[in-house]
Write a protein that holds these residues in place. Structure first.
Motif, PDB file in Angstrom:
ATOM      1  N   GLY A 223      32.059  36.880  54.355  1.00  0.00           N
ATOM      2  CA  GLY A 223      31.868  36.436  52.975  1.00  0.00           C
ATOM      3  C   GLY A 223      33.182  36.311  52.240  1.00  0.00           C
ATOM      4  N   LEU A 224      34.106  37.245  52.490  1.00  0.00           N
ATOM      5  CA  LEU A 224      35.412  37.188  51.836  1.00  0.00           C
ATOM      6  C   LEU A 224      36.184  35.954  52.277  1.00  0.00           C
ATOM      7  N   LEU A 225      36.160  35.651  53.574  1.00  0.00           N
ATOM      8  CA  LEU A 225      36.861  34.463  54.055  1.00  0.00           C
ATOM      9  C   LEU A 225      36.268  33.201  53.453  1.00  0.00           C
ATOM     10  N   ARG A 226      34.952  33.106  53.438  1.00  0.00           N
ATOM     11  CA  ARG A 226      34.313  31.918  52.860  1.00  0.00           C
ATOM     12  C   ARG A 226      34.636  31.809  51.369  1.00  0.00           C
ATOM     13  N   TYR A 227      34.735  32.943  50.694  1.00  0.00           N
ATOM     14  CA  TYR A 227      35.099  32.932  49.277  1.00  0.00           C
ATOM     15  C   TYR A 227      36.519  32.410  49.093  1.00  0.00           C
ATOM     16  N   LEU A 228      37.468  32.870  49.897  1.00  0.00           N
ATOM     17  CA  LEU A 228      38.850  32.395  49.777  1.00  0.00           C
ATOM     18  C   LEU A 228      38.932  30.891  50.047  1.00  0.00           C
ATOM     19  N   VAL A 229      38.188  30.418  51.038  1.00  0.00           N
ATOM     20  CA  VAL A 229      38.161  28.980  51.337  1.00  0.00           C
ATOM     21  C   VAL A 229      37.591  28.186  50.156  1.00  0.00           C
ATOM     22  N   SER A 230      36.713  28.820  49.379  1.00  0.00           N
ATOM     23  CA  SER A 230      36.057  28.103  48.278  1.00  0.00           C
ATOM     24  C   SER A 230      37.018  27.704  47.162  1.00  0.00           C
ATOM     25  N   PHE A 231      38.257  28.174  47.202  1.00  0.00           N
ATOM     26  CA  PHE A 231      39.257  27.744  46.217  1.00  0.00           C
ATOM     27  C   PHE A 231      39.864  26.380  46.567  1.00  0.00           C
ATOM     28  N   ARG A 232      39.465  25.791  47.661  1.00  0.00           N
ATOM     29  CA  ARG A 232      40.150  24.627  48.222  1.00  0.00           C
ATOM     30  C   ARG A 232      40.268  23.455  47.260  1.00  0.00           C
ATOM     31  N   ASN A 233      39.275  23.218  46.416  1.00  0.00           N
ATOM     32  CA  ASN A 233      39.320  22.103  45.466  1.00  0.00           C
ATOM     33  C   ASN A 233      39.444  22.584  44.019  1.00  0.00           C
ATOM     34  N   HIS A 234      39.865  23.826  43.848  1.00  0.00           N
ATOM     35  CA  HIS A 234      39.942  24.434  42.517  1.00  0.00           C
ATOM     36  C   HIS A 234      41.300  24.153  41.885  1.00  0.00           C
ATOM     37  N   ASN A 235      41.300  23.783  40.606  1.00  0.00           N
ATOM     38  CA  ASN A 235      42.525  23.468  39.879  1.00  0.00           C
ATOM     39  C   ASN A 235      42.905  24.636  38.969  1.00  0.00           C
ATOM     40  N   GLU A 236      43.963  25.338  39.351  1.00  0.00           N
ATOM     41  CA  GLU A 236      44.447  26.450  38.548  1.00  0.00           C
ATOM     42  C   GLU A 236      45.846  26.810  39.029  1.00  0.00           C
ATOM     43  N   PHE A 237      46.646  27.386  38.137  1.00  0.00           N
ATOM     44  CA  PHE A 237      47.978  27.831  38.538  1.00  0.00           C
ATOM     45  C   PHE A 237      47.881  29.047  39.455  1.00  0.00           C
ATOM     46  N   HIS A 238      48.969  29.298  40.196  1.00  0.00           N
ATOM     47  CA  HIS A 238      48.980  30.385  41.174  1.00  0.00           C
ATOM     48  C   HIS A 238      48.578  31.721  40.557  1.00  0.00           C
ATOM     49  N   GLU A 239      49.216  32.053  39.433  1.00  0.00           N
ATOM     50  CA  GLU A 239      48.956  33.342  38.796  1.00  0.00           C
ATOM     51  C   GLU A 239      47.484  33.481  38.415  1.00  0.00           C
ATOM     52  N   GLN A 240      46.901  32.389  37.946  1.00  0.00           N
ATOM     53  CA  GLN A 240      45.506  32.414  37.514  1.00  0.00           C
ATOM     54  C   GLN A 240      44.554  32.560  38.690  1.00  0.00           C
ATOM     55  N   CYS A 241      44.870  31.902  39.806  1.00  0.00           N
ATOM     56  CA  CYS A 241      44.026  32.028  41.003  1.00  0.00           C
ATOM     57  C   CYS A 241      44.000  33.471  41.493  1.00  0.00           C
ATOM     58  N   VAL A 242      45.157  34.118  41.540  1.00  0.00           N
ATOM     59  CA  VAL A 242      45.208  35.491  42.042  1.00  0.00           C
ATOM     60  C   VAL A 242      44.450  36.430  41.110  1.00  0.00           C
ATOM     61  N   GLU A 243      44.554  36.232  39.821  1.00  0.00           N
ATOM     62  CA  GLU A 243      43.805  37.080  38.902  1.00  0.00           C
ATOM     63  C   GLU A 243      42.302  36.819  39.023  1.00  0.00           C
ATOM     64  N   ARG A 244      41.907  35.589  39.291  1.00  0.00           N
ATOM     65  CA  ARG A 244      40.486  35.282  39.497  1.00  0.00           C
ATOM     66  C   ARG A 244      39.985  35.971  40.771  1.00  0.00           C
ATOM     67  N   ILE A 245      40.771  35.898  41.849  1.00  0.00           N
ATOM     68  CA  ILE A 245      40.378  36.564  43.090  1.00  0.00           C
ATOM     69  C   ILE A 245      40.250  38.069  42.856  1.00  0.00           C
ATOM     70  N   PHE A 246      41.239  38.644  42.194  1.00  0.00           N
ATOM     71  CA  PHE A 246      41.193  40.086  41.916  1.00  0.00           C
ATOM     72  C   PHE A 246      39.917  40.437  41.160  1.00  0.00           C
ATOM     73  N   MET A 247      39.638  39.725  40.080  1.00  0.00           N
ATOM     74  CA  MET A 247      38.492  40.075  39.246  1.00  0.00           C
ATOM     75  C   MET A 247      37.170  39.850  39.970  1.00  0.00           C
ATOM     76  N   ASP A 248      37.061  38.811  40.771  1.00  0.00           N
ATOM     77  CA  ASP A 248      35.820  38.572  41.509  1.00  0.00           C
ATOM     78  C   ASP A 248      35.566  39.680  42.531  1.00  0.00           C
ATOM     79  N   VAL A 249      36.606  40.061  43.287  1.00  0.00           N
ATOM     80  CA  VAL A 249      36.436  41.138  44.260  1.00  0.00           C
ATOM     81  C   VAL A 249      36.169  42.458  43.541  1.00  0.00           C
ATOM     82  N   TRP A 250      36.880  42.704  42.454  1.00  0.00           N
ATOM     83  CA  TRP A 250      36.744  43.947  41.689  1.00  0.00           C
ATOM     84  C   TRP A 250      35.319  44.113  41.148  1.00  0.00           C
ATOM     85  N   THR A 251      34.754  43.037  40.601  1.00  0.00           N
ATOM     86  CA  THR A 251      33.437  43.143  39.974  1.00  0.00           C
ATOM     87  C   THR A 251      32.299  43.016  40.979  1.00  0.00           C
ATOM     88  N   ARG A 252      32.481  42.241  42.039  1.00  0.00           N
ATOM     89  CA  ARG A 252      31.401  42.034  43.012  1.00  0.00           C
ATOM     90  C   ARG A 252      31.343  43.139  44.070  1.00  0.00           C
TER      91      ARG A 252
END
Length: 292
Positions: A223-252
């Protein structure tokens, strides 16, 4: 050379930056080229507001194209390692950073130390613009005699990319994340080279390797790998992507401890490598991967 006075960046949007626009390349020192963007709007999308955040960390930059003239007019070159604290109210838009660095090209500085001091002062001003400076920007110049000691290494950890998974989501899909809270608490470090997102303004691809270290209930690797792959067409700066990943893993997944570190391939002579952690620890060494 004296620092300039600048306006507050509140309300500034990424589309107002030099990204995606034809830009003249100044070759004389000009700190006004730095274009700060506030972190707050994107953090608000993640439900984060105010000074208290569930993470700490830094953005580790490497500048590979830095040159100036010594007092005799002879060109000098260096690499710069820059550490931007995650608590700064702003990030610096990367194309503006490149334009700013190019403005050193035909400018005379007395020494490498003078260049380092000027970089630190200008970056601190832009990153904290509108607020009092509460922490300094880490900055180190590497001169040519040190280039041979620059290492290349892969991120440490168990590779998620070994898994044969079906991927169907290409925009962030946090529902793919899960952890088995019936199992004993464990600690592990997981890595993937399959993170890709796109620039928020231009849509150009941003490629990265990511390392996720946690202590807590076992996180589902597939599930984690599929989640990371799901960013493939996402538009966001590097810093924002990492904070989104952190918060999604943290809350889920609700780990007890979590850190997320991504190393993005360079563009325009710059790489940006955000790191966020739930707990105090030494930041990772700014060591590039083979793709950088």
């Amino acid at each position: 050379m004296t620092p300039h006075t600048f306006a507050h960046p509140a309300g500034v949007q990424p589309e107002h930056s030099p990204l995606g626009q034809i830009s003249a390349y100044a070759d004389r020192y000009d700190p006004a080229l730095l274009f700060p963007l506030p972190r707050a709007p994107k953090r608000a999308e993640l439900g984060l507001s105010g000074a208290t955040l569930p993470f700490m960390g830094a953005d580790l930059w490497t500048a590979y194209e830095l040159s100036w003239l010594n007092p005799r007019g002879k060109p000098q070159v260096a690499l710069a390692h820059i550490m931007v604290p995650s608590e700064t109210p702003n990030i610096i838009e990367s194309k503006s950073f490149k334009l700013y660095l190019n403005s050193f090209n035909n400018s005379v500085f007395d020494s490498a130390q003078a260049v380092q001091d000027r970089l630190r002062a200008d970056l601190s001003e832009a990153l904290w613009r509108g607020e009092a400076v509460r922490s300094s920007v880490g900055l180190k110049l590497l001169l040519p005699e040190q280039f041979g000691r620059e290492a290349v290494q892969a991120l440490d950890g168990l590779s998620l990319d070994r898994l044969d998974v079906e991927c169907t989501d290409y925009t962030p899909a946090p529902h793919l994340l899960g952890a088995d809270h019936s199992q004993a608490v464990m600690s592990e470090v997981l890595v993937s080279d399959l993170l890709k997102s796109n620039c928020l303004v231009t849509g150009q691809p941003d490629w990265a390797s990511v390392q996720i270290a946690y202590t807590g209930a076992p996180i589902d690797h597939a599930g984690l790998l599929r989640y990371l792959v799901s960013f493939r067409n996402h538009n966001e700066f590097h810093e924002q992507c990492v904070e989104r990943i952190f918060m999604d893993v943290w809350t889920r997944c609700k780990p007890l401890k979590l850190s997320v570190y991504a190393r993005y391939t360079r563009r325009g002579g710059l790489d940006i490598n955000p790191w966020r952690s739930s707990h105090p620890q030494q930041p990772p060494a700014n060591v590039r991967t083979a793709r950088q």
